[in-house]
Write a protein that holds these residues in place. Structure first.
Motif, mmCIF file in Angstrom:
data_model
loop_
_atom_site.group_PDB
_atom_site.id
_atom_site.type_symbol
_atom_site.label_atom_id
_atom_site.label_comp_id
_atom_site.label_asym_id
_atom_site.label_seq_id
_atom_site.Cartn_x
_atom_site.Cartn_y
_atom_site.Cartn_z
ATOM 1 N N ILE A 107 26.572 88.277 45.755
ATOM 2 C CA ILE A 107 25.437 88.752 46.752
ATOM 3 C C ILE A 107 26.245 88.557 48.034
ATOM 4 O O ILE A 107 26.528 87.402 48.573
ATOM 5 N N SER A 108 26.072 89.887 48.582
ATOM 6 C CA SER A 108 26.522 89.963 50.059
ATOM 7 C C SER A 108 25.453 90.069 51.016
ATOM 8 O O SER A 108 24.632 90.767 50.750
ATOM 9 N N ILE A 109 25.542 88.865 51.800
ATOM 10 C CA ILE A 109 24.289 88.748 52.755
ATOM 11 C C ILE A 109 24.815 89.205 54.229
ATOM 12 O O ILE A 109 25.841 88.534 54.650
ATOM 13 N N SER A 110 24.339 90.192 54.979
ATOM 14 C CA SER A 110 24.887 90.765 55.966
ATOM 15 C C SER A 110 23.982 90.229 57.410
ATOM 16 O O SER A 110 22.686 90.242 57.343
ATOM 17 N N ASN A 111 24.729 89.554 58.074
ATOM 18 C CA ASN A 111 24.042 88.980 59.267
ATOM 19 C C ASN A 111 22.770 88.313 59.375
ATOM 20 O O ASN A 111 21.721 88.241 59.954
ATOM 21 N N ASN A 112 22.788 87.297 58.179
ATOM 22 C CA ASN A 112 21.375 86.567 58.060
ATOM 23 C C ASN A 112 21.843 85.146 57.368
ATOM 24 O O ASN A 112 21.710 85.156 56.327
ATOM 25 N N LYS A 113 22.111 84.206 58.154
ATOM 26 C CA LYS A 113 22.360 82.863 57.738
ATOM 27 C C LYS A 113 21.248 82.408 57.106
ATOM 28 O O LYS A 113 21.542 81.375 56.091
ATOM 29 N N GLU A 114 20.009 82.536 57.429
ATOM 30 C CA GLU A 114 18.777 82.034 56.781
ATOM 31 C C GLU A 114 18.692 82.261 55.243
ATOM 32 O O GLU A 114 18.425 81.479 54.586
ATOM 33 N N ILE A 115 18.971 83.658 54.880
ATOM 34 C CA ILE A 115 18.825 83.902 53.636
ATOM 35 C C ILE A 115 19.851 82.990 52.627
ATOM 36 O O ILE A 115 19.497 82.727 51.701
ATOM 37 N N PHE A 116 21.102 82.825 53.094
ATOM 38 C CA PHE A 116 22.040 82.130 52.448
ATOM 39 C C PHE A 116 21.609 80.721 52.524
ATOM 40 O O PHE A 116 21.522 80.104 51.123
ATOM 41 N N GLU A 117 20.924 80.032 53.369
ATOM 42 C CA GLU A 117 20.499 78.764 53.354
ATOM 43 C C GLU A 117 19.269 78.599 52.371
ATOM 44 O O GLU A 117 19.442 77.497 51.767
ATOM 45 N N LYS A 118 18.395 79.462 52.455
ATOM 46 C CA LYS A 118 17.464 79.485 51.486
ATOM 47 C C LYS A 118 18.004 79.340 49.821
ATOM 48 O O LYS A 118 17.433 78.639 49.054
ATOM 49 N N LEU A 119 18.860 80.189 49.626
ATOM 50 C CA LEU A 119 19.485 80.224 48.345
ATOM 51 C C LEU A 119 20.142 78.988 47.906
ATOM 52 O O LEU A 119 20.225 78.641 47.036
ATOM 53 N N LEU A 120 20.879 78.586 48.972
ATOM 54 C CA LEU A 120 21.638 77.158 48.813
ATOM 55 C C LEU A 120 20.683 76.160 48.624
ATOM 56 O O LEU A 120 21.095 75.313 47.860
ATOM 57 N N GLU A 121 19.476 76.088 48.985
ATOM 58 C CA GLU A 121 18.597 74.963 48.464
ATOM 59 C C GLU A 121 18.491 74.928 47.200
ATOM 60 O O GLU A 121 18.039 74.089 46.560
ATOM 61 N N TYR A 122 18.548 76.272 46.471
ATOM 62 C CA TYR A 122 18.301 76.112 45.121
ATOM 63 C C TYR A 122 19.763 76.186 44.193
ATOM 64 O O TYR A 122 19.704 76.751 43.038
ATOM 65 N N LYS A 123 20.699 75.686 44.859
ATOM 66 C CA LYS A 123 21.904 75.869 44.051
ATOM 67 C C LYS A 123 22.024 75.441 42.928
ATOM 68 O O LYS A 123 22.547 76.005 41.930
ATOM 69 N N GLU A 124 21.644 74.382 42.419
ATOM 70 C CA GLU A 124 21.728 73.566 41.168
ATOM 71 C C GLU A 124 21.026 74.433 40.306
ATOM 72 O O GLU A 124 21.405 74.650 38.939
ATOM 73 N N GLU A 125 19.662 74.834 40.411
ATOM 74 C CA GLU A 125 18.950 75.681 39.681
ATOM 75 C C GLU A 125 19.556 77.123 39.336
ATOM 76 O O GLU A 125 19.703 77.269 38.359
ATOM 77 N N ILE A 126 20.210 77.689 40.391
ATOM 78 C CA ILE A 126 20.639 79.020 40.225
ATOM 79 C C ILE A 126 22.027 78.763 39.197
ATOM 80 O O ILE A 126 22.178 79.523 38.536
ATOM 81 N N GLU A 127 22.651 77.714 39.738
ATOM 82 C CA GLU A 127 24.048 77.522 38.841
ATOM 83 C C GLU A 127 23.815 77.235 37.309
ATOM 84 O O GLU A 127 24.206 77.394 36.411
ATOM 85 N N LYS A 128 22.451 76.647 37.076
ATOM 86 C CA LYS A 128 22.177 76.361 35.745
ATOM 87 C C LYS A 128 21.858 77.767 34.929
ATOM 88 O O LYS A 128 22.208 78.029 33.773
ATOM 89 N N GLU A 129 21.438 78.621 35.841
ATOM 90 C CA GLU A 129 21.152 79.808 35.398
ATOM 91 C C GLU A 129 22.147 80.921 35.009
ATOM 92 O O GLU A 129 22.428 81.662 34.039
ATOM 93 N N VAL A 130 23.170 80.888 36.032
ATOM 94 C CA VAL A 130 24.287 81.910 35.780
ATOM 95 C C VAL A 130 25.731 81.479 35.803
ATOM 96 O O VAL A 130 26.755 81.896 35.632
ATOM 97 N N GLY A 131 25.955 80.142 35.906
ATOM 98 C CA GLY A 131 27.015 79.396 35.993
ATOM 99 C C GLY A 131 27.568 78.872 37.188
ATOM 100 O O GLY A 131 26.896 79.095 38.281
#
Length: 182
Positions: A107-131
């Motif tokens: 996932i390539s995020i251009s010039n927007n740290k907020e999007i990254f931070e929002k996804l990072l909040e769900y890191k555990e759930e995301i990694e349960k889904e995709v590794g």
């Protein structure tokens, strides 16, 4: 009166003289300006030819796969390709590494740290889904990425179809994550 000016490492020698009630200038010596030429890439190296072959086959496999929306635009002799996913500032980046033998989807995020931070909040759930993923957001860079790597012997074209199937699937999983959590 003769003076020399040093401007950005260029030396000019200028003669200044009075001409009735005004000062005129005459350039006596000016440097030669070198015109920069665009660097040309050798696209006929074994790695570049292999990359182009991989992307050509990627297009064919992706068309008949379960995820045809993960298609790239054209087969170019380079190690990466972008796949738009319908979110501003976010794309899927498909990469091929012929040296370290892997393919990656990120996932390539251009010039927007907020999007990254929002996804990072769900890191555990995301990694349960995709590794397990590689989460990369450097303070000195406005862009960030979330990457999934698949080890693959990319130097043998006879294994491309299976590798590409996995590559396309990884990209589709990451796209689904983006649409689910953003």
């Amino acid at each position: 009166f003769i003076c020399s000016l040093r401007v950005v490492k260029l030396i000019f020698i200028i003669k200044a003289f009075l001409n009735e009630d005004k000062i005129d200038f005459k350039c006596l010596l000016k440097p030669e300006f070198k015109v920069k030429t665009k660097r040309t890439r050798n696209e006929n190296t074994p790695a570049k030819l292999l990359q182009e072959t991989y992307w050509r086959q990627y297009i064919e496999v992706c068309d008949t796969s379960e995820y045809p929306e993960m298609q790239i635009k054209e087969a170019l002799p380079r190690h990466y390709q972008y796949v738009p996913i319908g979110k501003a500032g976010v794309q899927i980046l498909q990469t091929v590494n012929t040296v370290e033998d892997y393919v990656a989807s990120e996932i390539s995020i251009s010039n927007n740290k907020e999007i990254f931070e929002k996804l990072l909040e769900y890191k555990e759930e995301i990694e349960k889904e995709v590794g397990i993923l590689d989460w990369d957001s450097k303070e000195t860079n406005k862009s960030s990425k979330i990457r999934k790597i698949f080890k693959a012997d990319i130097n043998h074209t006879d294994t491309f179809e299976d590798i590409i199937q996995e590559h396309v699937k990884m990209a589709a999983q990451l796209k689904a994550i983006v649409h689910k959590y953003l």
